[in-house]
Design a protein around this motif. Structure first.
Motif, short mmCIF file in Angstrom:
data_model
loop_
_atom_site.label_atom_id
_atom_site.label_comp_id
_atom_site.label_asym_id
_atom_site.label_seq_id
_atom_site.Cartn_x
_atom_site.Cartn_y
_atom_site.Cartn_z
N ASP A 189 -4.67 54.85 16.19
CA ASP A 189 -5.29 53.53 16.04
C ASP A 189 -4.31 52.41 16.32
O ASP A 189 -4.64 51.40 16.95
N GLN A 211 -3.08 52.70 20.13
CA GLN A 211 -4.22 52.60 21.04
C GLN A 211 -4.14 53.54 22.24
O GLN A 211 -4.63 53.23 23.34
N SER A 258 -10.71 48.94 17.15
CA SER A 258 -10.60 48.10 18.35
C SER A 258 -9.16 47.64 18.56
O SER A 258 -8.34 47.65 17.63
N LYS A 259 -8.86 47.23 19.77
CA LYS A 259 -7.53 46.69 20.06
C LYS A 259 -7.25 45.44 19.24
O LYS A 259 -6.12 45.20 18.82
N LYS A 260 -8.29 44.64 19.00
CA LYS A 260 -8.13 43.42 18.23
C LYS A 260 -7.76 43.74 16.78
O LYS A 260 -6.85 43.12 16.21
N SER A 302 -6.34 46.49 15.73
CA SER A 302 -5.01 47.08 15.76
C SER A 302 -3.94 45.99 15.84
O SER A 302 -2.92 46.04 15.13
#
Length: 569
Positions: free
Chosen positions: A481, A484, A533-535, A537
């Motif tokens: 997580d 990513q 999500s990348k956001k 993370s």
């Protein structure tokens, strides 16, 4: 404590059980007492399941001996722990004799299991060694007696010395020669401290009696008979951690020795060999494996890189052991990091092969953070229960644990940081602290991967993992997580030991090309893919970075005040 050379090996070598007697094949001997190389060739088979290599895996807290068949499957193993000596805050030592004794104990016990399976002693064709790096031992060359305990890689007594050395002329040039920045980590700084502070070491040095070695050198010296044969060798991966070796030439560099005021005429430095070598590491002088050749030697993290078969540039592995170590294969030319990483030798599998280099990021605390929760705070009685405790909560509950017990290593290199926990509330539970402890290794891995991407110009697409904490599904999912990208965990976890076995096999032509190993340890690999999500993370990592900055300056704040007063005066 028993002398390691006085252990009772009779129960292994001279087992009186009829079945064992029937399977023991007495090898033909040459005039010097060694096995006939011709006989070695005659008894070998093309069936890799019937060929065996033993590996000594000597770590920071325990030692193991594992016998692998040549498909990479462990068939016999034994592990034992040894004392950790902490006489003062920040000091961490080992008894050198206990390190050797632990090796012999593991060999003795594992060989009982191996022989019980119907095999013979000389079915083991070679031995590989992998060991903790940077930990150093100084001993009397004439007697073989250690002059002090081994000082480990986690020891931070040299913090003030590092600050002094960083102000010395030429300090900024060192990393371009050896790939390592000045820190409490490399062996060179520890040796300098020993010479300045330990009279017995200083006297032996001045009289030309001092022998220097990292743990691999000490073990090989003793396994070969100690002062009787005086074999003093190391390999390129271990030598690259001393800060004495030139990354380009793979030899000791006079500029580096001069910087640390080391006179090579006064101290015996081990010869530097490839990681795989048919003759250079000698053979076991006594015990259950007397006469078996040692054909490989690697530092533990380099060995794990080989164990993951990360032979192609761009491949990487992360080992979650006492510390956390991420190595990234950069190919046949060294890369000097501009972002706080270490340039190091990944492996050299033979004299006729070029060395392969790596970028490395080191996290000081990973599994030792779990040990801290167990031994210091009493969170659980078995370190394997950390994942169960972490599973009692959905996340860390806002807690961030900067596990800077020995400062922070790559890419931060903050020597004066100390362990700090932020975000505690009245609702904080033990499970939150357990999650935050594992998260700390994952966040620091993210920082290292970001630095590797900047240094190499390439983004990693997957990460191979091993080591104790990698057994936790919660920890590995958190890792995926945070970074990513997918995290791959092989089913057989003894990757570090496997790497030494692979290197030993290359030396005796079990394998002749990297393609011969394309299926090694690939079965039943578990893959963890990002679930947030990348956001999300990025938000978690931003909080971690804030906590890192807040951990600065906690170590010896009074000495910093004194320094400021001196400067203002």
């Amino acid at each position: 404590m028993r002398n390691p050379f006085e252990l009772d090996f009779a129960s292994v070598d001279g087992d009186s059980e009829p079945a064992d007697e029937a399977i023991v094949i007495q090898p033909e001997e040459t005039n010097d007492g060694n096995r006939s190389l011709l006989q070695d060739e005659e008894r070998r088979t093309d069936d890799l399941k019937e060929r065996f290599i033993g590996t000594i895996d000597q770590g920071t807290t325990s030692t193991r001996f594992i016998v692998f068949d040549c498909t990479g499957v462990p068939v016999a193993t034994y592990q034992t722990e040894f004392r950790q000596i902490h006489e003062h805050p920040g000091w961490h030592e080992h008894d050198p004799y206990e390190l050797v004794e632990s090796v012999y104990i593991c060999i003795e016990e594992a060989m009982k299991s191996f022989l019980a399976l119907g095999h013979a002693k000389f079915d083991i064709e070679a031995i590989g060694i992998t060991s903790q790096r940077e930990t150093i031992i100084i001993w009397d060359w004439e007697t073989g007696e250690p002059l002090h305990n081994a000082i480990t890689w986690t020891d931070t007594r040299t913090v003030e010395l590092v600050r002094e050395l960083k102000n010395k002329a030429g300090a900024d040039d060192l990393v371009n020669i050896c790939g390592l920045p000045l820190s409490t980590y490399p062996s060179s700084v520890t040796l300098r401290w020993m010479l300045d502070n330990l009279p017995d070491v200083r006297s032996a040095y001045d009289e030309g009696r001092a022998a220097f070695g990292t743990v691999d050198t000490w073990l090989i010296y003793n396994l070969n008979g100690g002062p009787r044969n005086k074999r003093l060798v190391t390999d390129v991966t271990n030598a690259s951690r001393t800060m004495f070796m030139n990354l380009e030439t793979l030899q000791y560099d006079d500029r580096l020795l001069k910087f640390f005021d080391i006179d090579r005429n006064k101290i015996r430095l081990p010869d530097i060999l490839p990681s795989s070598d048919r003759e250079g590491f000698g053979e076991v002088a006594e015990g259950p494996l007397e006469g078996v050749r040692i054909t490989s030697c690697l530092g533990d993290q380099a060995s794990a890189l080989v164990g993951h078969c990360a032979f192609t540039p761009g491949m990487a592995k992360n080992t979650y052991g006492t510390g956390c170590f991420l190595l990234y294969n950069v190919g046949e030319k060294p890369v000097i990091s501009k972002h706080g990483l270490l340039g190091t030798v990944g492996f050299q599998l033979g004299r006729d092969r070029k060395p392969v280099y790596a970028l490395e990021g080191s996290v000081a605390v990973a599994g030792s953070g779990v040990s801290f929760l167990m031994n210091n705070l009493g969170f659980f009685r078995d370190s394997r229960k950390v994942s169960d405790l972490a599973a009692t909560v959905p996340d860390s509950g806002g807690c961030v644990f900067v596990t800077a017990f020995s400062g922070l290593f790559a890419p931060y290199w903050i020597d004066d940081a100390q362990g700090t926990i932020f975000g505690i509330t009245q609702h904080t539970q033990r499970g939150h602290i357990a999650r935050a402890t594992m998260d700390a290794a994952c966040f620091q891995t993210k920082a290292i991967l970001d630095a590797m991407e900047m240094d190499s110009g390439k983004k990693l697409t997957e990460l191979a993992v091993d080591g104790g904490m990698s057994n936790s599904d919660i920890c590995m999912q958190t890792q995926a997580d945070i970074i990513q990208i997918p995290v791959d965990r092989p089913a057989m976890h003894e990757t570090t030991a496997l790497g030494a076995a692979i290197a030993a096999g290359f030396a005796i032509d079990v394998w002749k090309d990297f393609s011969d190993l394309k299926h090694m340890n690939r079965a039943n690999t578990a893959t963890f893919k990002p679930k947030i999500s990348k956001k999300a993370s990025a938000r978690l990592y931003k909080t971690w970075s804030k906590a890192v900055e807040m951990s600065r300056g906690w170590k010896d704040p009074e000495s910093h005040d004194d320094d400021d007063d001196d400067e203002s005066a």
